[in-house]
Write a protein that holds these residues in place. Structure first.
Motif: not given
Ligand SMILES: [Zn+2]
Lengths: 335, 232
Positions: A111, A115, A136, A139, A302
């Motif tokens: 993931h 980003h 975010s 994270h 996302d």
């Molecule tokens: Zn994310």
């Protein structure tokens, strides 16, 4: 090469069509904001059930928006690493079914790599190597991006991610969910120097982050004021809290850039949409002769376009996943 | 009409093939936490063993649950996205119905029973044998296995996993119905799902693959909490 990207790692059900890793033909995102507001945050089982309901519609919408069908797809890229396990499973189940039925290659991605690619997708001219701050609600990492798909993790959060701190403070102040945008807005008329909140680990040599102490400091100060019957200037509190987060993120990132002797910074993830963060990064980097890049606002949160872009880069390196692709909720970024 | 049936609700990846109601293949692959990892491979191997590919089938049947929440999310997503991608008609089949179908006997009523994973709480439904398989009587039941006891007033066949234990609990509650209660151990079957789907699809009763969702029969813990405490 036309890639279908799928992303369901947290609370957005998303699909996108991206050509050659650079051109977004379509992006469909179904947010679960109604559920988030109802439950005050992400509840994994509730989110996963919603993904199961939405996934087919979202993929269909991405195809329709681009005027394409699954017959035009040449590969499927999906988030399979880092996120909520039951949510990741839905995207991967869909992706491998499409890959099998259409006989096209499949690739599972991390993931955070998505980003990182959100910003590469927004700025194809962004040079390598660079330092990337991904930040975010889920994270908060500093990554030395040596080249496409080659990473060195410099630091991560030891407790709350910055976005999580925004959410928790917003919830505590009764401002609603998600916290980032509401605090950003509320802070506009506020005085960021009204209160002096700690800048956690700002002096610390490591590149790790910790925002739980700052969160506690804001909450304690707030309770203290209430107990003493003082007036509560919410915009000032919000602005001062936001300033402490921004200062910390900017200081650590710039120290990493200097340590690596680089001149390029990439800021990405949901919090990279924060207007004060963008402003301080832009001003500070300009003073120091450093180039800073932010993703288009549509690519901050996302989305599946960033996953398709990362998938394209990995496939150009000859990587593929097989149909036994599984999910790894706590996988490291890897290199 | 050759139909592929899958059901991942019961900690097995059940994959079967049926030509109408004639069973061509019925395999239960053990699956604990790796149902997602294995399922497409499992489907591929069953198709290959039958000398078929996905293009050769005319429909897909999907076991909707109830059962393992994770399992049914995986199975339903795979079933519906295969159907959507390969442009095949799809029929969602309640797993309880597939269990009852696999145990159909003309003389007996059938109680299909599935462990909910919490204490002695079960999902259950009552069926009688009909021309095209089995027909459900009344609503789905979610509750303690003991609460089924007053509902058993004629000979029944209990069918499901761990079913002897459930029969023992029932007979302990009411020993007088001892000779009315038979038990048949059974796991979800891909072939049963395929047969029931074939019957449905032959009658034109196909589901919209995009809207196909699992049959949970139980709210998630968070939903229970919200509804109980009316959290806003
Ligand atoms: Zn994310």
């Amino acid at each position: 090469m036309l890639i279908l990207g799928i992303e369901t790692s947290c609370d957005e059900t998303s699909a996108a069509l991206v050509a050659d890793g650079t051109k977004i033909l379509s992006s469909a995102i179904a947010t679960q904001l109604d559920l988030l507001k109802k439950y005050g945050g992400v509840v994994p089982e509730v989110a996963a059930r919603r993904h199961t309901e939405l996934i087919g519609y979202v993929i269909k919408e991405a195809l329709d928006k681009a005027g394409r069908t699954l017959d035009d797809i040449e590969a499927v890229a999906v988030t399979s690493r880092q996120g909520l396990i039951s949510c990741l499973m839905v995207g991967v189940a869909a992706a491998k079914s499409i890959s099998y039925a259409k006989n096209v290659p499949l690739i599972g991605l991390h993931h955070i790599e998505g980003h990182i690619f959100a910003n590469i997708l927004s700025h194809p001219e962004m040079p390598f190597p660079h330092v990337c701050l991904t930040v975010s609600g889920g994270h908060n990492m500093l990554v030395h991006v040596q080249e496409k798909c080659r990473y060195e993790l410099l630091g991560t959060t030891l407790d709350d991610a910055a976005g999580e701190a925004f959410d928790k403070i917003a919830k505590f102040l009764g401002l609603g969910f998600p916290g980032g945008p509401v605090i950003d807005k509320l802070s506009k008329p506020g005085n960021p120097e009204a209160f002096s909140f700690p800048r956690p680990m700002i002096k610390n040599k490591s590149f790790d982050f910790s925002f739980s102490g700052l969160k506690t400091a804001v909450i304690n100060m707030f309770k203290d004021k209430i107990a003493r019957g003082e007036k509560l200037p919410l915009p000032d509190i919000a602005a001062s809290f936001q300033e402490a987060v921004v200062d910390t993120l900017v200081a650590k990132t710039l120290r990493a850039v200097e340590m690596k002797d680089l001149k390029v910074v990439s800021v990405t993830g949901g919090v990279s949409a924060n207007s004060r963060l963008r402003q301080v990064f832009t001003e500070t980097c300009k003073r120091k002769g450093i180039k800073v890049f932010f993703p288009d606002l549509s690519l901050c949160t996302d989305n599946a376009a960033m996953i398709a872009a990362a998938g394209y880069a990995r496939m150009m390196l000859g990587e593929r996943s097989d149909l036994r692709l599984n999910v790894f909720p706590n996988a490291p970024l890897g290199g | 009409m050759i139909v592929l049936g899958i059901d991942t609700s019961g900690y097995v990846n059940a994959v079967g093939l049926a030509d109408g109601t004639r069973v061509l293949a019925d395999v239960a692959f053990p699956a604990k936490t790796d149902s997602l990892e294995q399922i497409v491979d499992n489907i591929d191997s069953v198709l290959k063993s039958a000398g078929l590919s996905l293009e050769d089938i005319q429909g897909i049947g999907v076991g909707l649950g109830p059962g393992s929440w994770t399992g049914i999310k995986v199975g339903v997503t795979v079933g519906k996205m295969l159907a959507f991608s390969a442009d095949k008609p799809v029929a969602g089949i309640p797993t309880l119905e597939a269990l009852a179908y696999a145990a159909r006997k003309k003389s007996l009523f059938i109680y299909a029973v599935i462990n909910s994973g919490v204490g002695d709480t079960v999902y259950a439904a009552r069926y009688h044998t009909s021309k095209n398989g089995v027909s459900q009587e009344g609503e789905y039941f979610t509750g303690s296995i003991k609460d089924l006891v007053p509902l058993i007033n004629e000979p029944v066949l209990l069918v499901g996993g761990d079913i002897k234990r459930y029969r023992d609990i029932i007979l302990k509650e009411n020993p007088l119905i001892r000779n009315k209660v038979k038990a048949l151990e059974a796991l979800p079957s891909g072939a049963a799902v395929a047969c029931l789907a074939a019957v449905r699809l032959a009658r034109g009763m196909k589901d919209n693959p995009l809207s196909l969702t699992p049959l949970y029969l139980k709210e998630s813990t968070a939903e229970v909490f919200i509804n109980k405490y009316k959290v806003k």
